[in-house]
Design a protein around this motif. Structure first.
Motif, PDB file in Angstrom:
ATOM      1  N   ASN A 194      58.564  37.897  42.401  1.00 45.23           N
ATOM      2  CA  ASN A 194      57.379  38.797  42.277  1.00 45.23           C
ATOM      3  C   ASN A 194      57.370  39.784  43.252  1.00 45.23           C
ATOM      4  OD1 ASN A 194      55.022  37.723  40.293  1.00 45.23           O
ATOM      5  ND2 ASN A 194      56.296  36.019  40.932  1.00 45.23           N
ATOM      6  N   HIS A 195      57.977  39.855  44.416  1.00 47.04           N
ATOM      7  CA  HIS A 195      58.132  41.118  45.468  1.00 47.04           C
ATOM      8  C   HIS A 195      58.735  42.019  44.597  1.00 47.04           C
ATOM      9  CE1 HIS A 195      56.948  38.166  48.497  1.00 47.04           C
ATOM     10  NE2 HIS A 195      56.687  39.395  49.177  1.00 47.04           N
ATOM     11  N   GLN A 196      59.937  42.015  43.583  1.00 46.19           N
ATOM     12  CA  GLN A 196      60.510  42.927  43.026  1.00 46.19           C
ATOM     13  C   GLN A 196      59.486  43.709  41.999  1.00 46.19           C
ATOM     14  OE1 GLN A 196      63.563  44.211  43.346  1.00 46.19           O
ATOM     15  NE2 GLN A 196      63.726  42.780  45.085  1.00 46.19           N
ATOM     16  N   TRP A 197      58.607  42.625  41.489  1.00 44.17           N
ATOM     17  CA  TRP A 197      57.424  43.295  40.393  1.00 44.17           C
ATOM     18  C   TRP A 197      56.514  43.881  41.323  1.00 44.17           C
ATOM     19  CZ3 TRP A 197      56.937  43.450  34.958  1.00 44.17           C
ATOM     20  CH2 TRP A 197      58.068  43.410  34.469  1.00 44.17           C
ATOM     21  N   LEU A 198      56.332  43.782  42.327  1.00 41.90           N
ATOM     22  CA  LEU A 198      55.081  44.475  43.026  1.00 41.90           C
ATOM     23  C   LEU A 198      55.813  45.821  43.168  1.00 41.90           C
ATOM     24  CD1 LEU A 198      52.659  44.944  44.818  1.00 41.90           C
ATOM     25  CD2 LEU A 198      54.123  44.091  46.774  1.00 41.90           C
ATOM     26  N   VAL A 199      57.215  46.160  43.441  1.00 39.43           N
ATOM     27  CA  VAL A 199      57.372  47.518  43.917  1.00 39.43           C
ATOM     28  C   VAL A 199      58.060  48.293  42.850  1.00 39.43           C
ATOM     29  CG1 VAL A 199      57.800  47.046  46.372  1.00 39.43           C
ATOM     30  CG2 VAL A 199      59.919  46.641  44.906  1.00 39.43           C
ATOM     31  N   TYR A 476      43.925  41.403  34.886  1.00 33.17           N
ATOM     32  CA  TYR A 476      44.824  42.054  35.933  1.00 33.17           C
ATOM     33  C   TYR A 476      46.250  41.263  36.124  1.00 33.17           C
ATOM     34  CZ  TYR A 476      40.716  44.998  37.444  1.00 33.17           C
ATOM     35  OH  TYR A 476      39.420  45.565  37.621  1.00 33.17           O
ATOM     36  N   ASP A 477      47.224  41.901  36.655  1.00 36.40           N
ATOM     37  CA  ASP A 477      48.166  41.293  37.210  1.00 36.40           C
ATOM     38  C   ASP A 477      48.986  42.009  38.395  1.00 36.40           C
ATOM     39  OD1 ASP A 477      50.027  42.915  36.063  1.00 36.40           O
ATOM     40  OD2 ASP A 477      51.069  41.590  34.843  1.00 36.40           O
ATOM     41  N   THR A 478      49.991  41.586  39.030  1.00 36.08           N
ATOM     42  CA  THR A 478      50.379  42.247  40.181  1.00 36.08           C
ATOM     43  C   THR A 478      50.834  43.356  39.975  1.00 36.08           C
ATOM     44  OG1 THR A 478      51.643  40.070  40.913  1.00 36.08           O
ATOM     45  CG2 THR A 478      52.382  42.204  41.876  1.00 36.08           C
ATOM     46  N   ILE A 481      48.491  46.748  40.529  1.00 36.86           N
ATOM     47  CA  ILE A 481      48.631  47.260  41.882  1.00 36.86           C
ATOM     48  C   ILE A 481      49.234  48.664  41.793  1.00 36.86           C
ATOM     49  CG2 ILE A 481      49.251  47.470  44.230  1.00 36.86           C
ATOM     50  CD1 ILE A 481      49.087  44.396  44.094  1.00 36.86           C
ATOM     51  N   LEU A 482      50.427  48.565  41.040  1.00 35.29           N
ATOM     52  CA  LEU A 482      51.252  49.863  40.676  1.00 35.29           C
ATOM     53  C   LEU A 482      50.457  50.628  39.832  1.00 35.29           C
ATOM     54  CD1 LEU A 482      54.859  48.265  40.181  1.00 35.29           C
ATOM     55  CD2 LEU A 482      53.938  49.438  42.378  1.00 35.29           C
ATOM     56  N   ARG A 483      49.847  50.266  38.777  1.00 37.47           N
ATOM     57  CA  ARG A 483      49.175  50.929  37.866  1.00 37.47           C
ATOM     58  C   ARG A 483      48.037  51.797  38.566  1.00 37.47           C
ATOM     59  NH1 ARG A 483      50.113  48.605  32.859  1.00 37.47           N
ATOM     60  NH2 ARG A 483      51.327  46.601  32.956  1.00 37.47           N
ATOM     61  N   GLY A 509      47.193  40.607  22.775  1.00 37.00           N
ATOM     62  CA  GLY A 509      46.375  40.750  23.792  1.00 37.00           C
ATOM     63  C   GLY A 509      45.822  42.210  24.066  1.00 37.00           C
ATOM     64  N   GLN A 510      45.740  42.318  25.397  1.00 34.61           N
ATOM     65  CA  GLN A 510      45.182  43.728  25.701  1.00 34.61           C
ATOM     66  C   GLN A 510      45.991  44.048  26.920  1.00 34.61           C
ATOM     67  OE1 GLN A 510      40.988  43.884  27.038  1.00 34.61           O
ATOM     68  NE2 GLN A 510      41.441  41.674  28.046  1.00 34.61           N
ATOM     69  N   ALA A 511      46.226  45.538  27.170  1.00 34.09           N
ATOM     70  CA  ALA A 511      47.065  46.023  28.295  1.00 34.09           C
ATOM     71  C   ALA A 511      46.293  45.567  29.804  1.00 34.09           C
ATOM     72  CB  ALA A 511      47.144  47.725  28.260  1.00 34.09           C
ATOM     73  N   MET A 512      46.966  45.496  30.624  1.00 34.46           N
ATOM     74  CA  MET A 512      46.496  45.177  32.067  1.00 34.46           C
ATOM     75  C   MET A 512      45.408  46.376  32.557  1.00 34.46           C
ATOM     76  SD  MET A 512      47.275  42.405  33.203  1.00 34.46           S
ATOM     77  CE  MET A 512      48.286  40.817  32.464  1.00 34.46           C
ATOM     78  N   GLY A 513      44.603  45.790  33.133  1.00 33.79           N
ATOM     79  CA  GLY A 513      43.709  46.873  33.911  1.00 33.79           C
ATOM     80  C   GLY A 513      44.332  47.599  35.161  1.00 33.79           C
TER      81      GLY A 513
END
Length: 523
Positions: A194-199, A476-478, A481-483, A509-513
């Motif tokens: 999840n840290h990798q997905w954050l950056v 939303y998801d992690t 934040i990047l979005r 579904g729908q795209a992340m906010g």
């Protein structure tokens, strides 16, 4: 009132008379946001901490039918399994033994109930499974009914706290600003991924892992690509023992790194090779991940001329320890303060941030012990345009080696400094957790791609621009934040963000906010 006066008006007064920071009588826009601060805590599901939050999709929406846990054969468990090895660790008072946790009702329970275990928010409980395949097996296609079945902590997965503003400082902050109650961890599993997905919104890759020291870390996975292959001797029921697998490793069968591997650079959880470069982790160690080359958010910010930094609590201490070969704060030996966690430093895995590079010197910065260096930058109004802050281990709320209370108080103290900072008037702060830590949550994650999203976690948006006293139900998801960072600074879209949205839509579904629904801005 002229613009200069508005910009220096105390925020509470400005809000009371309908003014926006540095915006005259006009409503602020996204370009009014000059600083983005991301604070990344550890291992709590939404229901675990915020299940009682007014207006949120919490435990009041849970019924016996929607929360009951199944055994490994699909039957309903008559009771929760005991908390294997006990709820608290040796030397912790009160001691809650395994025997004391037997025969818990098959339902969520309050860990801090005075009539129950009475373990407060300042007590460290034991750790729980939080791994890539196990998380998916627990989610069970969105039913969230096999958390106890595929856990090593028995019934503890169903534990939560009766948190409120009197007990939890961030709860009070969430009441004042925006709490997102439909925010999911970006990837299944644990902190490393999840840290990798954050950056970078990406999963690390270990090329030719089958012919490498890590060959034994390739997981044995069933044909569905989601569930692990059980060992022949695995206990058939969650009531009798934890599950055992043929191989729950760090790598997928096609060599993606999904569970904890160590950085190739110091400070790492792996020592340098004997006689080798002291700045490197031993590449012959099976858990050392080779340097990664995926594009990350720092690359995009550099290309756009946007200043940024990753501030890590106790980074300077860990670097010094590694250089002086006294790295008892790393290499897994130290379980007290500051308990530096090398796998929580995602940018230390990337080749373009290797030791000796200018990129590293500019962007991987010491947050100081107890966040002292980060706080100095806050107070001086010297934060870069995008700042990530990772609290040191004993202040990150991770079960097993720290408690909720001291980490929550630390983050609240950091928020207090941010609110007094010269940069506050144009700042957005996002507080969230890397993953659920193995704790159950009742909301089904949206069906995305192979990597996630995983279980629901808390997220709080704190800003002069944040909607006040608001619960944001946007999905939303992690990666949101990047979005948000991408949207605000007009950056190219990372491939993982596009792939995630395509998968969400393809699955109905729908795209992340991108978090802008949490802000009161002209869009």
């Amino acid at each position: 009132m002229n613009k200069k006066l508005i910009c220096t008006t105390p925020l509470a007064i400005a809000a009371a008379i309908g003014l926006y920071a540095c915006g005259g009588n006009d409503k602020a826009t996204l370009s009014s946001v000059k600083n983005v601060v991301v604070i990344y805590a550890e291992n709590r599901s939404f229901d675990n901490l915020y299940g009682n939050f007014p207006g949120a999709n919490g435990l009041q929406n849970v019924t016996a039918a929607t929360s009951r846990q199944l055994d490994r054969d699909g039957s309903v468990l008559p009771t929760l399994p005991p908390v294997w090895k006990g709820l608290t660790q040796a030397g912790v008072t009160p001691v809650i033994t395994q025997a004391m946790t037997a025969n818990l009702p098959n339902a969520p329970f309050a860990i801090d109930d005075p009539n129950g275990f009475n373990t407060s928010l300042n007590l460290t409980t034991r750790d729980l499974y939080h791994r890539f395949y196990e998380n998916q097996m627990q989610i069970h296609g969105g039913k969230n009914d096999m958390f106890a079945a595929w856990a090593d902590s028995g019934g503890l997965v169903m534990g939560h706290y009766t948190a409120n503003a009197d007990k939890l400082p961030l709860y009070k902050i969430a009441q004042q600003y925006t709490l997102a109650d439909n925010f999911f961890m970006g990837a299944f599993g644990g902190s490393f991924l999840n840290h990798q997905w954050l950056v970078c919104a990406c999963t690390p890759f270990y090329a030719n892992a089958n012919a490498s020291p890590a060959a034994g870390s390739v997981s044995a996975v069933n044909a569905d690509g989601v569930t692990l292959t059980l060992a022949p001797t695995s206990a058939p029921s969650a009531l009798t023992d934890i599950p055992t697998f043929k191989n729950s490793g760090n790598l997928t069968p096609d060599f993606y790194a999904v569970n904890t591997m160590q950085p190739p650079y110091q400070p790492s959880g792996n020592k340098p090779a004997s006689g080798g470069n002291a700045n490197l982790a031993d590449p012959a160690n099976p858990s050392t991940l080779p340097p990664q080359t995926n594009q990350h958010i720092g690359d995009l910010l550099n290309n756009a001329g946007v200043s940024w930094a990753w501030y890590s609590g106790a980074w300077g201490t860990a670097v010094s320890a590694a250089q002086n070969n006294t790295a008892n704060v790393i290499y897994g030996a130290n379980l007290s303060s500051p308990n530096f966690q090398p796998h929580h430093q995602p940018l230390n895995y990337f080749a373009d941030l290797a030791p000796g590079t200018d990129n590293r010197a500019k962007h991987l910065l010491d947050g100081g012990l107890n966040g002292s260096e980060f706080i100095k930058q806050i107070d001086a109004g010297a934060l870069p345009q995008v700042a990530f802050y990772k609290p040191q281990g004993n202040l990150n709320e991770h079960a097993g080696y720290t408690d909720v209370a001291q980490g929550d108080q630390h983050i609240a103290d950091v928020i207090s400094h941010l609110q007094k900072s010269p940069q506050w008037g144009n700042m957005v702060v996002i507080i969230t957790y890397d993953e659920n830590g193995g704790f159950w949550d009742h909301v089904a994650p949206p069906k995305g791609d192979r990597w996630g999203p995983g279980s629901r976690i808390p997220a709080i948006i704190v800003s002069p621009f944040a909607k006040k006293g608001f619960v944001d139900h946007t999905q939303y998801d992690t990666t949101s934040i990047l979005r948000f960072i991408t949207h605000r600074f007009n950056l190219p879209t990372l491939p993982g963000l596009a792939a995630r949205d395509s998968a969400l839509v393809a699955n109905g579904g729908q795209a992340m906010g991108d978090l802008t629904n949490a802000l009161d801005l002209d869009k």
